[in-house]
Design an enzyme around this catalytic site. Structure first.
Site, PDB file in Angstrom:
ATOM      1  N   LYS A 201      34.358  15.153  23.224  1.00  0.00           N
ATOM      2  CA  LYS A 201      33.528  15.964  22.331  1.00  0.00           C
ATOM      3  C   LYS A 201      34.288  17.253  22.024  1.00  0.00           C
ATOM      4  CE  LYS A 201      28.922  18.047  21.904  1.00  0.00           C
ATOM      5  NZ  LYS A 201      27.621  18.271  22.581  1.00  0.00           N
ATOM      6  N   LYS A 254      33.238  12.357  19.417  1.00  0.00           N
ATOM      7  CA  LYS A 254      32.395  13.192  18.553  1.00  0.00           C
ATOM      8  C   LYS A 254      33.184  14.448  18.186  1.00  0.00           C
ATOM      9  CE  LYS A 254      27.983  15.681  18.466  1.00  0.00           C
ATOM     10  NZ  LYS A 254      26.785  16.103  19.222  1.00  0.00           N
TER      11      LYS A 254
END
Length: 331
Positions: A201, A254
């Site tokens: 992330k 992400k």
């Protein structure tokens, strides 16, 4: 013209032939629809920066779940926007918190719909950070305390599993979070509940509209001390490997659009399902351009989703999930 003549166009001559040799397909089973549930009554409020995405109160959830079910979508990613926030995100692990109550309600409406519970503290802390803030005793500098945050994240995951969540999705990027949550779930008797790790992330500029949706904008500083530097790729392998060793069941990247090289790296190096999170700004940019008539929205969306699949994604979390399901039904 001398032999051999290579004619790659032979396999492109008709729609049926192109379909026959197509290497990657997007289906409704590939996509997960995020939803935002909030406190109050009679609420279905469109998020201004995310056209077509809404905050729902519990009493308005039925219409959203019914629509998702009718479209054949198999899973949702559940976010809660609480009424109460404090320094340690108490409502995140309250058994009567907004996510827990929404999970109960959704299971009443459709027991077979998979609920992926976002497991983080940022929506629930008054700081907007993903954990407990600690002030350095000498410098006074504020930062998120890793291990104190883990304790609360474990409590949150167990509470969500008790409420009926099918998958726990920790999005906090604390070191050791998968191991801590896995141990907590197992000890509580939820050894069958998988963990969808937000393994890679990035501290990305693509999250802006989501922070409006989740009311989770940091009240000071940023998240660069715990989310990854967008310039790094080898570090992504270290992060993912840690999660694999600690017991993750899925590995997520992400954002997705600007990080398809990372999706491919994870696909090539690990044998767990790879998840791509097509995040809020990626969604909003397409919606904004389509609203101006500058692009063909359906064509752009489906090309983007196919690109995620080609890069190696097995699952796509996307705010376009309902749109994609409609596109596929109409083909």
């Amino acid at each position: 013209m001398s032999f051999p003549v290579i004619r790659n166009r032979r396999l492109r001559s008709s729609s049926a032939l192109r379909s026959l040799v197509r290497e990657n397909q997007v289906t409704v089973n590939d996509v997960v629809q995020p939803i935002f549930v909030t406190h109050g009554e009679g609420i279905k409020d469109e998020i201004p920066s995310m056209p077509g995405v809404y905050h729902f109160s519990l009493d308005r959830l039925e219409e959203e779940i019914s629509e998702i079910t009718a479209l054949g979508i198999q899973a949702i990613l559940l976010f809660g926007v609480p009424e109460h926030k404090d320094a340690i995100g108490t409502s995140a692990y309250d058994d009567k918190g907004i996510v827990q109550r929404a999970t109960h309600r959704i299971k009443e409406l459709n027991p077979s719909l998979l609920i992926i519970a976002d497991t983080c503290l940022c929506q629930f802390t008054d700081t907007g950070h993903c954990g407990v803030i600690h002030h350095h005793p000498i410098t006074g500098q504020a930062d998120v305390h890793n291990d104190l945050s883990l304790e609360l994240l474990v409590r949150t995951a167990v509470s969500q599993a008790k409420a009926g969540a099918d998958i726990i999705a920790p999005s906090n990027m604390m070191d050791g979070y998968v191991q801590a949550i896995r141990a907590g779930l197992d000890e509580a008797g939820f050894d069958n509940v998988p963990i969808m790790a937000y393994s890679v992330k990035y501290a990305s500029a693509y999250y802006g509209p989501f922070r409006d949706a989740a009311h989770s904008t940091p009240q000071f500083g940023d998240r660069k001390t715990y989310q990854m530097d967008p310039a790094n790729s080898r570090e992504a392998l270290r992060e993912a490997e840690s999660d694999v060793i600690e017991g993750a069941d899925f590995l997520m990247v992400k954002p997705a659009l600007a990080y398809m090289d990372i999706i491919r790296m994870l696909k090539d190096n690990f044998d767990l399902p790879v998840v791509a999170y097509n995040v809020s700004a990626e969604y909003s940019m397409i919606k904004a351009a389509a609203a101006q008539g500058w692009i063909n929205e359906e064509a752009i969306v489906m090309e983007t989703m196919t690109s995620f699949k080609r890069a190696g994604a097995d699952i796509i979390l996307t705010y376009f999930a309902k749109d994609i399901a409609r596109y596929l039904q109409n083909r």
